[in-house]
Motif scaffolding. Sequence first.
Motif, PDB file in Angstrom:
ATOM      1  N   ARG A  34      15.655  -1.939  -9.600  1.00 34.42           N
ATOM      2  CA  ARG A  34      15.139  -3.038  -8.788  1.00 34.42           C
ATOM      3  C   ARG A  34      14.120  -2.490  -7.798  1.00 34.42           C
ATOM      4  NH1 ARG A  34      19.729  -6.286  -5.758  1.00 34.42           N
ATOM      5  NH2 ARG A  34      19.419  -4.784  -4.081  1.00 34.42           N
ATOM      6  N   VAL A  35      13.079  -3.263  -7.519  1.00 34.79           N
ATOM      7  CA  VAL A  35      12.099  -2.864  -6.506  1.00 34.79           C
ATOM      8  C   VAL A  35      12.734  -3.047  -5.137  1.00 34.79           C
ATOM      9  CG1 VAL A  35       9.841  -3.306  -5.487  1.00 34.79           C
ATOM     10  CG2 VAL A  35      10.132  -3.458  -7.965  1.00 34.79           C
ATOM     11  N   GLU A  36      12.830  -1.946  -4.387  1.00 34.43           N
ATOM     12  CA  GLU A  36      13.501  -1.954  -3.091  1.00 34.43           C
ATOM     13  C   GLU A  36      12.521  -1.870  -1.920  1.00 34.43           C
ATOM     14  OE1 GLU A  36      17.348  -1.440  -2.290  1.00 34.43           O
ATOM     15  OE2 GLU A  36      16.938  -2.896  -3.874  1.00 34.43           O
ATOM     16  N   GLU A  37      11.329  -1.327  -2.176  1.00 36.46           N
ATOM     17  CA  GLU A  37      10.381  -1.124  -1.073  1.00 36.46           C
ATOM     18  C   GLU A  37       8.955  -1.220  -1.604  1.00 36.46           C
ATOM     19  OE1 GLU A  37      11.880   1.445   2.409  1.00 36.46           O
ATOM     20  OE2 GLU A  37      10.325   2.676   1.461  1.00 36.46           O
ATOM     21  N   TRP A  38       8.046  -1.671  -0.741  1.00 37.57           N
ATOM     22  CA  TRP A  38       6.650  -1.885  -1.122  1.00 37.57           C
ATOM     23  C   TRP A  38       5.740  -1.223  -0.083  1.00 37.57           C
ATOM     24  CZ3 TRP A  38       6.060  -6.014  -4.979  1.00 37.57           C
ATOM     25  CH2 TRP A  38       7.248  -6.695  -5.243  1.00 37.57           C
ATOM     26  N   TYR A  39       4.598  -0.718  -0.562  1.00 36.06           N
ATOM     27  CA  TYR A  39       3.554  -0.284   0.373  1.00 36.06           C
ATOM     28  C   TYR A  39       2.257  -0.963  -0.071  1.00 36.06           C
ATOM     29  CZ  TYR A  39      -0.079   2.429   2.622  1.00 36.06           C
ATOM     30  OH  TYR A  39      -1.185   2.794   3.352  1.00 36.06           O
ATOM     31  N   CYS A  40       1.719  -1.786   0.810  1.00 36.18           N
ATOM     32  CA  CYS A  40       0.481  -2.491   0.494  1.00 36.18           C
ATOM     33  C   CYS A  40      -0.181  -2.911   1.806  1.00 36.18           C
ATOM     34  CB  CYS A  40       0.781  -3.722  -0.377  1.00 36.18           C
ATOM     35  SG  CYS A  40      -0.688  -4.595  -0.970  1.00 36.18           S
ATOM     36  N   ASP A  41      -1.503  -2.917   1.822  1.00 41.43           N
ATOM     37  CA  ASP A  41      -2.260  -3.338   3.008  1.00 41.43           C
ATOM     38  C   ASP A  41      -1.885  -2.505   4.234  1.00 41.43           C
ATOM     39  OD1 ASP A  41      -4.193  -4.755   4.318  1.00 41.43           O
ATOM     40  OD2 ASP A  41      -3.003  -6.592   4.545  1.00 41.43           O
ATOM     41  N   GLY A  42      -1.619  -1.218   3.996  1.00 40.92           N
ATOM     42  CA  GLY A  42      -1.391  -0.283   5.097  1.00 40.92           C
ATOM     43  C   GLY A  42      -0.016  -0.300   5.710  1.00 40.92           C
ATOM     44  N   ALA A  43       0.949  -1.021   5.093  1.00 43.52           N
ATOM     45  CA  ALA A  43       2.288  -1.109   5.691  1.00 43.52           C
ATOM     46  C   ALA A  43       3.367  -1.012   4.618  1.00 43.52           C
ATOM     47  CB  ALA A  43       2.445  -2.415   6.462  1.00 43.52           C
ATOM     48  N   VAL A  44       4.510  -0.404   4.998  1.00 43.76           N
ATOM     49  CA  VAL A  44       5.687  -0.345   4.127  1.00 43.76           C
ATOM     50  C   VAL A  44       6.562  -1.549   4.443  1.00 43.76           C
ATOM     51  CG1 VAL A  44       7.762   0.962   3.506  1.00 43.76           C
ATOM     52  CG2 VAL A  44       5.620   2.166   3.992  1.00 43.76           C
ATOM     53  N   GLU A  45       6.910  -2.321   3.421  1.00 42.80           N
ATOM     54  CA  GLU A  45       7.698  -3.543   3.616  1.00 42.80           C
ATOM     55  C   GLU A  45       8.906  -3.551   2.693  1.00 42.80           C
ATOM     56  OE1 GLU A  45       6.954  -5.570   5.930  1.00 42.80           O
ATOM     57  OE2 GLU A  45       4.830  -5.205   6.362  1.00 42.80           O
ATOM     58  N   ARG A  46       9.969  -4.256   3.130  1.00 41.47           N
ATOM     59  CA  ARG A  46      11.156  -4.416   2.290  1.00 41.47           C
ATOM     60  C   ARG A  46      11.002  -5.594   1.331  1.00 41.47           C
ATOM     61  NH1 ARG A  46      14.576  -0.533   1.591  1.00 41.47           N
ATOM     62  NH2 ARG A  46      16.287  -2.000   1.282  1.00 41.47           N
ATOM     63  N   ALA A  47      10.045  -6.478   1.597  1.00 45.76           N
ATOM     64  CA  ALA A  47       9.796  -7.625   0.728  1.00 45.76           C
ATOM     65  C   ALA A  47       8.283  -7.855   0.673  1.00 45.76           C
ATOM     66  CB  ALA A  47      10.498  -8.868   1.267  1.00 45.76           C
ATOM     67  N   PRO A  48       7.767  -8.396  -0.436  1.00 47.54           N
ATOM     68  CA  PRO A  48       6.311  -8.574  -0.561  1.00 47.54           C
ATOM     69  C   PRO A  48       5.790  -9.700   0.318  1.00 47.54           C
ATOM     70  CG  PRO A  48       7.438  -9.525  -2.447  1.00 47.54           C
ATOM     71  CD  PRO A  48       8.484  -8.817  -1.636  1.00 47.54           C
ATOM     72  N   ALA A  49       4.545  -9.548   0.756  1.00 49.06           N
ATOM     73  CA  ALA A  49       3.866 -10.611   1.501  1.00 49.06           C
ATOM     74  C   ALA A  49       2.954 -11.360   0.523  1.00 49.06           C
ATOM     75  CB  ALA A  49       3.082 -10.008   2.659  1.00 49.06           C
ATOM     76  N   SER A  50       1.991 -12.092   1.037  1.00 49.82           N
ATOM     77  CA  SER A  50       1.073 -12.821   0.160  1.00 49.82           C
ATOM     78  C   SER A  50      -0.333 -12.728   0.729  1.00 49.82           C
ATOM     79  CB  SER A  50       1.500 -14.288   0.021  1.00 49.82           C
ATOM     80  OG  SER A  50       1.516 -14.910   1.295  1.00 49.82           O
ATOM     81  N   GLY A  51      -1.305 -12.998  -0.142  1.00 45.19           N
ATOM     82  CA  GLY A  51      -2.694 -12.960   0.277  1.00 45.19           C
ATOM     83  C   GLY A  51      -3.305 -11.579   0.140  1.00 45.19           C
ATOM     84  N   GLY A  52      -4.619 -11.531  -0.036  1.00 40.53           N
ATOM     85  CA  GLY A  52      -5.342 -10.266  -0.089  1.00 40.53           C
ATOM     86  C   GLY A  52      -4.830  -9.329  -1.172  1.00 40.53           C
ATOM     87  N   PRO A  53      -4.611  -8.059  -0.844  1.00 44.22           N
ATOM     88  CA  PRO A  53      -4.181  -7.076  -1.848  1.00 44.22           C
ATOM     89  C   PRO A  53      -2.778  -7.349  -2.416  1.00 44.22           C
ATOM     90  CG  PRO A  53      -4.124  -6.119   0.372  1.00 44.22           C
ATOM     91  CD  PRO A  53      -4.808  -7.442   0.492  1.00 44.22           C
ATOM     92  N   TRP A  54      -1.964  -8.088  -1.655  1.00 46.05           N
ATOM     93  CA  TRP A  54      -0.626  -8.401  -2.156  1.00 46.05           C
ATOM     94  C   TRP A  54      -0.698  -9.236  -3.440  1.00 46.05           C
ATOM     95  CZ3 TRP A  54       3.776  -6.178  -0.819  1.00 46.05           C
ATOM     96  CH2 TRP A  54       3.884  -5.566   0.438  1.00 46.05           C
ATOM     97  N   ASP A  55      -1.601 -10.209  -3.477  1.00 48.59           N
ATOM     98  CA  ASP A  55      -1.715 -11.053  -4.668  1.00 48.59           C
ATOM     99  C   ASP A  55      -2.139 -10.237  -5.879  1.00 48.59           C
ATOM    100  OD1 ASP A  55      -1.039 -13.177  -3.094  1.00 48.59           O
ATOM    101  OD2 ASP A  55      -3.078 -13.972  -2.896  1.00 48.59           O
ATOM    102  N   GLU A  56      -3.065  -9.295  -5.661  1.00 48.88           N
ATOM    103  CA  GLU A  56      -3.527  -8.438  -6.766  1.00 48.88           C
ATOM    104  C   GLU A  56      -2.401  -7.511  -7.239  1.00 48.88           C
ATOM    105  OE1 GLU A  56      -6.230  -8.944  -8.181  1.00 48.88           O
ATOM    106  OE2 GLU A  56      -7.863  -9.434  -6.825  1.00 48.88           O
ATOM    107  N   LEU A  57      -1.624  -6.970  -6.295  1.00 39.64           N
ATOM    108  CA  LEU A  57      -0.525  -6.068  -6.639  1.00 39.64           C
ATOM    109  C   LEU A  57       0.526  -6.795  -7.477  1.00 39.64           C
ATOM    110  CD1 LEU A  57       1.018  -3.384  -6.415  1.00 39.64           C
ATOM    111  CD2 LEU A  57       1.895  -4.164  -4.196  1.00 39.64           C
ATOM    112  N   LEU A  58       0.903  -7.997  -7.060  1.00 38.39           N
ATOM    113  CA  LEU A  58       1.919  -8.764  -7.790  1.00 38.39           C
ATOM    114  C   LEU A  58       1.413  -9.171  -9.172  1.00 38.39           C
ATOM    115  CD1 LEU A  58       3.156 -10.955  -4.814  1.00 38.39           C
ATOM    116  CD2 LEU A  58       4.508  -9.238  -6.033  1.00 38.39           C
TER     117      LEU A  58
END
Length: 645
Positions: A337-361
């Motif tokens: 399972r995906v437990e951690e994410w790094y995108c848009d310069g920050a480490v997150e426990r859950a994905p955000a939306s918009g910008g690079p997050w949409d491309e990553l997902l």
Amino acid sequence: MMDWHQRSAAAALDALRTSADGLTGAEARRRLTEHGPNVLREGKRRTALGMLAGQFTDFMILVLLGAAVISGLIGDVVDTIAIIAIVVLNAVIGFVQEYRAERAMEALKAMAAPTATVLREGTTSVVPAAEIVPGDIVLLEAGRIAPADLRLLEAALLRLAEAPLTGESVPVEKTIAPLPEAALAVGDRKNMAFKGTTVTYGRGRGVVVATGMDTEFGRIATLLQEAEEVKTPLQRRLARFGQRLSLAVLAICAVVFAAGLARGEPPLLIFLTAVSLAVAAIPEALPAVVTISLALGARKLVGKKALVRKLPAVETLGSVTYICSDKTGTLTINRMRVEEWYCDGAVERAPASGGPWDELLLAMALSNDAGPDAAGTIVGDPTEAALYLAARDAGVEKPKEEPQFARAAELPFDSERKCMTTLHRHPAGGFISFTKGAVEAVLERSTEVLTSAGPREVRRHELIEVSERMAADGLRVLAVGLRRWAVLPASVSSESVERDLTLLGFVGIMDPPREEAREAVATCRAAGIVPVMITGDHALTARAIARRLGILDDDGAAVMTGPELAALPLEAFEERVRQVRVYARVAPEQKLKIVTALQDQGEFVAMTGDGVNDAPALKRADIGVAMGVTGTDVAKESSAMILLD
């Protein structure tokens, strides 16, 4: 064990006196006579009559039989019949349990491949797996079971599920290059394929280096046959009680007989009186009372989803001081399972939306070969299934996006590039490629990082630090990048496609702990029971899981690896065994060594597990507990208790 993983493919062929075209038919027959069939041989099995006779060797039972004989001789028929009925009932229960326990080897043999595809004299043929011999060239493809231990000669995107040997569910990517280190765990010998493991992807070819009982699978069979079941605390106490009671009764009878003779009583009368006293003093109902009490306890446990296969295990539960637990599938959910994410310069426990997050997902959903089967279950490589589910849970569903982003080409993953790429038509025109793989591999192919403020330069040192911190938490870290194309390149190759990438971010994947496991660990510790994790996984991952579960804290408890354990003599290990809470990268015989060392220190050990590699330790432990849903038949047949849920 020979160092086949250290040898080159050519050296292995030379050592086995064979060639890439395989053996001749005559040589294969000669070797079959020399080495014997490629089957797991059982040791001398106890006959049903032998098992039944063994039920009457317990000291307490012998005392009761003696009492029955004496009762018969003095004419007390009722007592004789009652004692014999109790002894026979006890023997039947013991016989049934022991007869069922003998089926573990049959379950192990059932996991072997029935046939194999071999190359002999340059011609491909399918032969019974039992006729495979050292030096044979075996062809592997998806869905086939390795029929023997092989040194790989060719590996085209080859992955094998080695859970029967290591307990780890993630398939292992195979290579053919020799490995320099001598003392490698089975899971790290990536140029080998082992008997009983299954090809999940790709194809390969290997030369047989070991068959039958000489294979890694055969070593587990040997351990299973040699592992001795220890008597439970109740059985030991009853045996001691029977001995002491018998001696006390004999002493009292001797005193009564001597006193009667001293008073001038008739010798025959006083002898019969002493014998009657002895029979009366023997608690002939004790075995029946114990059996009925344990059966009632077993019935209650079934209501709590625990099936007791051996009645004495009911009492043993209350005596346990250590619980040795397998990690994968027991303490964890056995699903990546995906437990951690790094995108848009920050480490997150859950994905955000918009910008690079949409491309990553989008990349996670599309650059992926996992998907639902007819029942809706996500099937495919465990890592890809984890990415698929993470994207879907974030609102990006592959079936909805695929029609707009039709796949045009792909570069499959291989262990040299350490990445894979898929190219898709873009609904706005042109094409887009997504590349995912090892952090170092994707970083060296990237020229910029996508942020919500737009592309920026790659700060390699900064990004490596982020990935290392994620890896220190026991996560498997993947990097994801993209590239846009007006038209497809003339040659779809790694050199032309996997360059000038825009890095989107990292995802950290692991097989996470079960929600209920942490609570169970806390309950054990509160009850004075010490939980210990034993796993075939890497030390870093094991440490991270153990900390999250509360098995490992900062009280000085140690983590020990398989190679470290192998280097310690049993006596030296027994001095340290109470300080170790996590064992990583261990082999089946080392699990047995851990259980034995704890028992030698006077501890009562419970062992939980679900794999073939757990079976010898499950059998040796004071109480072996197998998983009912995920457990293999071998583990269940070796255990004293099965958890049904």
